[in-house]
Design an enzyme around this catalytic site. Sequence first.
Site, PDB file in Angstrom:
ATOM      1  N   GLU A 129      -4.944  -9.342 -10.403  1.00 61.89           N
ATOM      2  CA  GLU A 129      -4.784  -9.339 -10.478  1.00 61.89           C
ATOM      3  C   GLU A 129      -3.313  -9.685 -11.244  1.00 61.89           C
ATOM      4  O   GLU A 129      -2.018  -9.593 -10.889  1.00 61.89           O
ATOM      5  CB  GLU A 129      -4.997  -7.786 -11.924  1.00 61.89           C
ATOM      6  CG  GLU A 129      -6.327  -7.430 -11.787  1.00 61.89           C
ATOM      7  CD  GLU A 129      -6.245  -6.925 -12.872  1.00 61.89           C
ATOM      8  OE1 GLU A 129      -5.626  -6.116 -13.297  1.00 61.89           O
ATOM      9  OE2 GLU A 129      -7.564  -5.633 -12.418  1.00 61.89           O
ATOM     10  N   GLY A 131      -0.901  -8.464 -13.122  1.00 63.45           N
ATOM     11  CA  GLY A 131       0.188  -7.762 -12.565  1.00 63.45           C
ATOM     12  C   GLY A 131      -0.225  -6.470 -11.827  1.00 63.45           C
ATOM     13  O   GLY A 131       0.698  -5.463 -11.259  1.00 63.45           O
ATOM     14  N   GLU A 244     -10.552  -8.941   7.521  1.00 67.46           N
ATOM     15  CA  GLU A 244      -9.832 -10.082   6.761  1.00 67.46           C
ATOM     16  C   GLU A 244      -8.834 -10.163   7.289  1.00 67.46           C
ATOM     17  O   GLU A 244      -8.302 -10.543   7.767  1.00 67.46           O
ATOM     18  CB  GLU A 244     -10.027  -9.305   5.192  1.00 67.46           C
ATOM     19  CG  GLU A 244      -9.560 -10.334   4.522  1.00 67.46           C
ATOM     20  CD  GLU A 244      -9.096 -10.073   3.045  1.00 67.46           C
ATOM     21  OE1 GLU A 244      -9.732  -9.159   2.430  1.00 67.46           O
ATOM     22  OE2 GLU A 244      -8.758 -11.475   2.361  1.00 67.46           O
ATOM     23  N   GLY A 342      11.650 -36.412  12.446  1.00 69.25           N
ATOM     24  CA  GLY A 342      11.448 -37.305  10.961  1.00 69.25           C
ATOM     25  C   GLY A 342       9.648 -37.430  10.797  1.00 69.25           C
ATOM     26  O   GLY A 342       9.404 -37.136   9.912  1.00 69.25           O
TER      27      GLY A 342
END
Length: 379
Positions: A129, A131, A244, A342
Site C-alpha cells: 500500500e 503507506g 518468490e 559507451g
Amino acid sequence: MDGMTRPVFRDDHEQFRVQVRRFVEREIKPFHAGWEEQGIVPVSLWRKAGEEGLLNCMLPVPYGQGGDFGHSAVLIEELARVNASALGFSVHSEVVAPYLHAYGSEDQKRRWLPAMARGELIGAIAMTEPGAGSDVKAIRTSARRDGDHFILNGQKTFISNGHNAGIVIVVARTGTEPGAKGISLLCVEEGTPGFTRGKRLKKIGLRGQDTAELFFENARVPAANLLGEEGQGFKYLMHELSQERLIIAVRAAASIEAFLARTIDYTRGRKAFGQTVFDYQNTRFKLAEAKAQLTMLRVFVDDCLALHLRRELSAERAAMAKLNGSDMQNRLLDEFLQLHGGYGFMSECEIGGAWIDARVGRIYGGTNEIMKEIVARGL
Ligand SMILES: Cc1cc2nc3c(=O)[nH]c(=O)nc-3n(C[C@H](O)[C@H](O)[C@H](O)COP(=O)(O)OP(=O)(O)OC[C@H]3O[C@@H](n4cnc5c(N)ncnc54)[C@H](O)[C@@H]3O)c2cc1C
C-alpha cells in the site's frame, strides 16, 4: 555454464528448456522492445504462453501443466537469459496460482486455475500500500463482513500484472486486532463493483511490465472469495514468500551467466590501442572474478532449488539466495556495462537494459535489508 553439470534438472526439464527457447525466439524476442514502449504485454501473448504449456507449470493438471518447480525455474532462466523483463509470468504462475492451489476451496480452484493455465485469466497479488511495504502488518485496507459479502476499502500500489489481472489476491484486514492477526486474503475479480485501477506506473526499469495502483471503494466481494481461513492471511503469506525469493535468485544467476558470455564476446571483438579489450589483464581479471562468483552463486541456488523441490527450503536460505543473488547481479552487470564502454550506455545495447532492470531485484520480494533481518534472526 562451462564445465558445470546441474544435477537438479532432469531430462524432462532440459527438453522443456528447448521448447521454451523456441517460444522465446518466436514469440518474445521480436516483440519485446515494442512492449517496453507500450508499457504492457498484450493479453494475446498470455494465451499463446498458455497454449504452449508455459503457465502454472508446477501445478497438477487441470490446474496447471503437471510439472514441478524445476520447470518453473527453466522458464525463469530462459526469460532472464534474454532479459525478457516485460513478462509477469512468475507472479501469475509461481506466486498467485500456488496460493490458490494451496489454500483455495475445490470450487475456487476449478473456477480460476484452469483458466489461468490457459492464459485466459491473469493473476496478481496486492500486498503493498502507499503507506505499507516492508511492514505488511501495517496495511490498512479493510474488509468488513456484510451478509454474503465483504465490503472492501483501501488502496494498493506497485502491483505487478495490475492492469491485465482478472483476479487479484488482496491482502486486507478483516479483524479489528492490530498486527498479523486479522489479516485475510480475498480474491477480487475483474468487474467487482467498487474495484478500479489507477494509472499504469512509469518505472525506470521493467518498462514493459504492467505495474499498477488498485483502488477499492466499498467494493462488494462475495464471502465465497475468501481464500483459506479468515485471519490466517499473514501466516499464508509468510509460508509462500520463500518461493518468490528463490525466483529472484534463479533469475539473477541466469542473467549474470548470459551477460558474462555476451561481455566475453564483446570484449574479444573490440579493439583499443592495438589489442582487444579482452586481452587487457584488467578485463580478464574482472571476467574471471565474475565467473568465480557466478559459479558459487549457481551451486548455492541449485542447492536451494533441490531443497525446494523436496519442500525443505527454509525461509532463511531463501532470503540468503535472494540477497546474494540480487546483490551480485547488480554488481556484476555494472562491471559488464563498464567493459562495453559507451556502447553499454546506448539503448540498443542489451546490457544497459539488463543493468537497469536488475536494480529492482534488491527492492521487491522483500528488500535486501529485510532479507538481512531474516538471516540475522537465526544468528
Ligand atoms: C516493480 C515492482 C513490482 C512490485 N510488485 C508488487 C506486487 O506485485 N505486489 C505487491 O504487493 N507489491 C509489489 N511491489 C512492492 C514491493 O514488494 C515493495 O516495494 C517492497 O516490499 C518495499 O516496500 P516499500 O516500497 O514500501 O519500501 P519501504 O518499506 O518504505 O522501505 C524503504 C527503505 O527502508 C528500508 N527498511 C524498511 N524496513 C526496514 C527494517 N526493518 N530494517 C532495515 N531497513 C528497513 C527498506 O529496506 C528500504 O530500503 C513491487 C515493487 C516494485 C518496485
